[in-house]
Design an enzyme around this catalytic site. Structure first.
Site, PDB file in Angstrom:
ATOM      1  N   ASP A 264       0.830  -1.202   0.000  1.00  0.00           N
ATOM      2  CA  ASP A 264       0.000   0.000   0.000  1.00  0.00           C
ATOM      3  C   ASP A 264       0.867   1.255   0.000  1.00  0.00           C
ATOM      4  O   ASP A 264       0.597   2.219  -0.731  1.00  0.00           O
ATOM      5  CB  ASP A 264      -0.920  -0.013   1.220  1.00  0.00           C
ATOM      6  CG  ASP A 264      -1.709   1.273   1.369  1.00  0.00           C
ATOM      7  OD1 ASP A 264      -2.617   1.516   0.553  1.00  0.00           O
ATOM      8  OD2 ASP A 264      -1.409   2.050   2.294  1.00  0.00           O
TER       9      ASP A 264
ATOM     10  N   GLU B 295      -2.032  -5.522  -3.396  1.00  0.00           N
ATOM     11  CA  GLU B 295      -1.074  -4.711  -2.640  1.00  0.00           C
ATOM     12  C   GLU B 295       0.009  -5.587  -2.014  1.00  0.00           C
ATOM     13  O   GLU B 295       1.189  -5.197  -1.983  1.00  0.00           O
ATOM     14  CB  GLU B 295      -1.800  -3.918  -1.556  1.00  0.00           C
ATOM     15  CG  GLU B 295      -2.650  -2.784  -2.105  1.00  0.00           C
ATOM     16  CD  GLU B 295      -3.309  -1.972  -1.020  1.00  0.00           C
ATOM     17  OE1 GLU B 295      -3.455  -0.754  -1.204  1.00  0.00           O
ATOM     18  OE2 GLU B 295      -3.695  -2.552   0.019  1.00  0.00           O
TER      19      GLU B 295
END
Length: 232
Positions: A51, A123
């Site tokens: 992320d 992610e």
């Protein structure tokens, strides 16, 4: 994981040195919890890392791509690109949905098609790629998979139609606006939704998209383009 390694090699020229790291990126907590005695690692920590690097690289791209856009517009566009639904779409594009390890209960409840699980895995993969290679390789992957859709205007197009329609209709007071799905077609991994937007029970626009949210934005766009006279 051999099939996943083949997909990565053939489509993205990616070969992991640490195969365990790659496997962890695609291991959901539900799978790890069902195999506690094996002490299997799940992908939440890698998701955290992925992320962060994704936010950085998309921010850098947008900053350089749109030198005249104010910070607020850049933030909105970045939010659209890195939101859960968008990342799930990228994961499906890469065939990642086929390789996620899920617990039996999660699998049975449709977890393989759940945006949050797919987005998290995407992610986590970025985090694993960063650790196994470097930020340049992550950037190369993002520019191959994500940026073409950004440059095609897919995310700018859906930024504000629902809000714009709401502002137009509620300028003189509250109006009941509702979106409803008319139909769903296609297989579970590639559904197409038809949605209509209703004002005080009257249909004022229709739209189609690969997710309910995209279809709602298209319906709002359709209503806006028709003009307010047809809406009230």
């Amino acid at each position: 994981m051999k099939e996943l390694q083949t997909v990565l090699k053939n489509h993205f020229a990616i070969e992991f040195t640490d195969k365990n790291l790659l496997e962890t990126a695609f291991t959901h907590t539900s799978y790890a919890n069902e195999h506690r005695l094996l002490k299997i690692s799940h992908n939440e920590r890698l998701e955290f890392l992925g992320d962060a690097v994704l936010q950085l690289l998309i921010s850098e791209y947008l900053y350089k791509k749109y030198p005249k856009k104010p910070e607020g517009d850049l933030s909105k566009l970045r939010a659209m690109i890195v939101r859960e639904e968008s990342l799930a779409g990228f994961a499906r594009d890469c065939q990642f949905d086929q390789f996620i390890k899920l617990g039996k209960g999660e699998e049975k409840s449709g977890g393989r098609n759940r945006d949050t699980i797919l987005g998290d895995a995407f992610e986590a993969f970025l985090g694993a790629l960063l650790l196994d290679k470097d930020v340049a390789k992550v950037k190369e992957f993002i520019y191959q998979v994500m940026i073409p859709k950004v440059e095609a205007g897919e995310f700018e197009m859906i930024t504000d139609y629902k809000t714009h329609l709401q502002e137009l209709l509620q300028v003189n007071g509250d109006v009941a606006i509702r979106y409803q799905v008319i139909s769903e077609t296609g297989p579970a991994h590639d559904k197409v939704f038809d949605v209509e937007v209703l004002v005080e029970g009257k249909s004022i626009g229709q739209g189609q998209g690969r997710s309910k949210k995209l279809a709602e934005q298209e319906a709002a766009k359709n209503a806006v383009e028709k003009g307010l006279d047809s809406c009230i």
